[in-house]
Motif scaffolding. Structure first.
Motif, short mmCIF file in Angstrom:
data_model
loop_
_atom_site.label_atom_id
_atom_site.label_comp_id
_atom_site.label_asym_id
_atom_site.label_seq_id
_atom_site.Cartn_x
_atom_site.Cartn_y
_atom_site.Cartn_z
N SER A 57 0.84 -1.21 0.00
CA SER A 57 0.00 0.00 0.00
C SER A 57 0.87 1.25 0.00
CB SER A 57 -0.89 0.01 1.25
OG SER A 57 -0.09 0.14 2.41
N ILE A 58 0.20 2.39 -0.08
CA ILE A 58 0.90 3.67 0.02
C ILE A 58 1.58 3.78 1.38
CG2 ILE A 58 0.51 6.17 0.24
CD1 ILE A 58 0.57 5.35 -2.61
N GLY A 59 0.93 3.27 2.42
CA GLY A 59 1.51 3.29 3.76
C GLY A 59 2.85 2.56 3.81
N ALA A 60 2.96 1.46 3.05
CA ALA A 60 4.22 0.72 2.99
C ALA A 60 5.30 1.57 2.31
CB ALA A 60 4.03 -0.59 2.24
N PHE A 61 4.92 2.31 1.27
CA PHE A 61 5.87 3.20 0.61
C PHE A 61 6.28 4.33 1.54
CE2 PHE A 61 4.26 1.24 -3.31
CZ PHE A 61 5.44 1.00 -3.98
N GLN A 62 5.35 4.82 2.33
CA GLN A 62 5.65 5.88 3.28
C GLN A 62 6.63 5.39 4.35
OE1 GLN A 62 1.61 6.84 4.39
NE2 GLN A 62 1.52 8.57 2.96
N LYS A 63 6.42 4.17 4.84
CA LYS A 63 7.34 3.61 5.83
C LYS A 63 8.73 3.38 5.23
CE LYS A 63 3.84 1.34 8.64
NZ LYS A 63 3.22 0.05 9.00
N LYS A 64 8.75 2.92 3.98
CA LYS A 64 10.03 2.68 3.30
C LYS A 64 10.78 4.00 3.09
CE LYS A 64 11.66 -0.51 1.89
NZ LYS A 64 12.66 -1.38 2.52
N ALA A 65 10.05 5.04 2.70
CA ALA A 65 10.68 6.34 2.50
C ALA A 65 11.25 6.88 3.81
CB ALA A 65 9.67 7.33 1.92
N ALA A 66 10.53 6.68 4.91
CA ALA A 66 11.02 7.12 6.22
C ALA A 66 12.27 6.33 6.61
CB ALA A 66 9.94 6.96 7.27
N ALA A 67 12.26 5.02 6.35
CA ALA A 67 13.42 4.19 6.67
C ALA A 67 14.63 4.59 5.83
CB ALA A 67 13.09 2.72 6.46
N LEU A 68 14.41 4.86 4.54
CA LEU A 68 15.51 5.29 3.67
C LEU A 68 16.07 6.63 4.12
CD1 LEU A 68 14.16 4.37 0.11
CD2 LEU A 68 16.12 3.36 1.30
N SER A 69 15.18 7.51 4.53
CA SER A 69 15.61 8.83 5.01
C SER A 69 16.48 8.69 6.25
CB SER A 69 14.37 9.67 5.30
OG SER A 69 14.70 10.99 5.54
N LYS A 70 16.12 7.78 7.13
CA LYS A 70 16.92 7.55 8.34
C LYS A 70 18.28 6.94 7.99
CE LYS A 70 16.88 5.25 12.77
NZ LYS A 70 16.51 4.04 13.46
N ILE A 102 11.80 12.61 -1.34
CA ILE A 102 10.86 11.50 -1.57
C ILE A 102 10.02 11.28 -0.32
CG2 ILE A 102 10.70 9.00 -1.90
CD1 ILE A 102 13.22 9.23 -3.67
N ASN A 103 10.67 11.26 0.83
CA ASN A 103 9.97 11.08 2.10
C ASN A 103 8.96 12.19 2.33
OD1 ASN A 103 9.31 10.00 4.62
ND2 ASN A 103 10.99 11.04 5.64
N LEU A 104 9.34 13.41 2.01
CA LEU A 104 8.43 14.55 2.20
C LEU A 104 7.21 14.44 1.29
CD1 LEU A 104 8.04 17.58 3.29
CD2 LEU A 104 8.95 18.19 1.06
N PHE A 105 7.43 14.23 0.00
CA PHE A 105 6.32 14.24 -0.95
C PHE A 105 5.40 13.04 -0.79
CE2 PHE A 105 9.04 17.25 -3.30
CZ PHE A 105 8.12 18.27 -3.44
N ILE A 106 5.93 11.90 -0.39
CA ILE A 106 5.08 10.72 -0.28
C ILE A 106 4.22 10.78 0.99
CG2 ILE A 106 6.53 9.09 1.00
CD1 ILE A 106 5.78 7.12 -1.38
N ASN A 107 4.57 11.66 1.91
CA ASN A 107 3.78 11.80 3.14
C ASN A 107 2.79 12.96 3.10
OD1 ASN A 107 4.56 9.66 5.06
ND2 ASN A 107 6.60 10.45 4.67
N LEU A 108 2.65 13.61 1.96
CA LEU A 108 1.64 14.67 1.83
C LEU A 108 0.25 14.06 1.72
CD1 LEU A 108 3.42 17.01 -0.75
CD2 LEU A 108 3.19 17.37 1.71
N ASP A 109 -0.77 14.86 2.02
CA ASP A 109 -2.14 14.37 1.88
C ASP A 109 -2.47 14.08 0.42
OD1 ASP A 109 -2.62 14.47 4.60
OD2 ASP A 109 -3.39 16.52 4.55
#
Length: 178
Positions: A57-70, A102-109
């Protein structure tokens, strides 16, 4: 009800677009560069995280983006001495900017899916540039120096120059103007 269906279709389209564009390609290092990065654990962790593609899901992409950012933030912590130079640090900083974006844009509404896909492509280019820079540094370090070249480089270093006292100049033109 119709609005919810429309919203669900829109989110599904965004998910499909991001899913198709979420392809990180990891370039191949030269054997000499790879030997020098063998103990760079934060790079290994970052690349491992990069290789794993979310699927559900999009949520999985959001978690992945956050993990990559870290993981990209931790990359500067243990750079090998050979690569601990401004050229590599600046390439890492540019790559980090792309990953954070990527992390910023994928977490927008309202997720701008095309922007996320283009940022993934940009991150691939920056990762490739980082690898090319590492290979270039290894290639340059293997070139033998000529006799006396190290002395000449040392003499050209302005930080080592002997500072001469600043001469005091009395400007006569000011006296004439008064």
């Amino acid at each position: 009800m119709a609005e919810q269906q429309k919203d669900a279709k829109e989110k599904e389209l965004i998910f499909n677009t991001i899913d198709k564009g979420w392809h990180f390609s990891i370039p191949i290092l030269s054997p000499a560069s790879e030997a020098l990065t063998k103990n760079w654990t934060s790079m290994d962790l970052f690349l491992t995280e990069l290789e794993q593609k979310p699927k559900s899901s999009i949520g999985a992409f959001q978690k992945k983006a956050a993990a990559l950012s870290k993981k990209i933030t931790e990359l500067n912590n243990d750079i090998p001495l050979t690569f601990n130079k401004p050229e590599i640090k600046s390439r890492i900083a540019v790559l980090a900017t792309k990953i954070h974006s990527i992390n910023l844009f994928i977490n927008l509404d309202d997720i701008p899916d095309q922007k996320v896909v283009s940022l993934v492509a940009d991150a691939n280019e920056e990762l490739s540039a980082l690898y090319q820079q590492m290979d270039e540094m290894v290639r340059k370090s293997s070139i033998p120096k000529e006799e006396g070249e190290t002395d000449m480089i040392r003499m050209l270093d302005t930080a080592r120059a002997i500072k001469s006292p600043i001469p005091t100049v009395q400007n006569q033109s000011f006296k004439k103007l008064k």
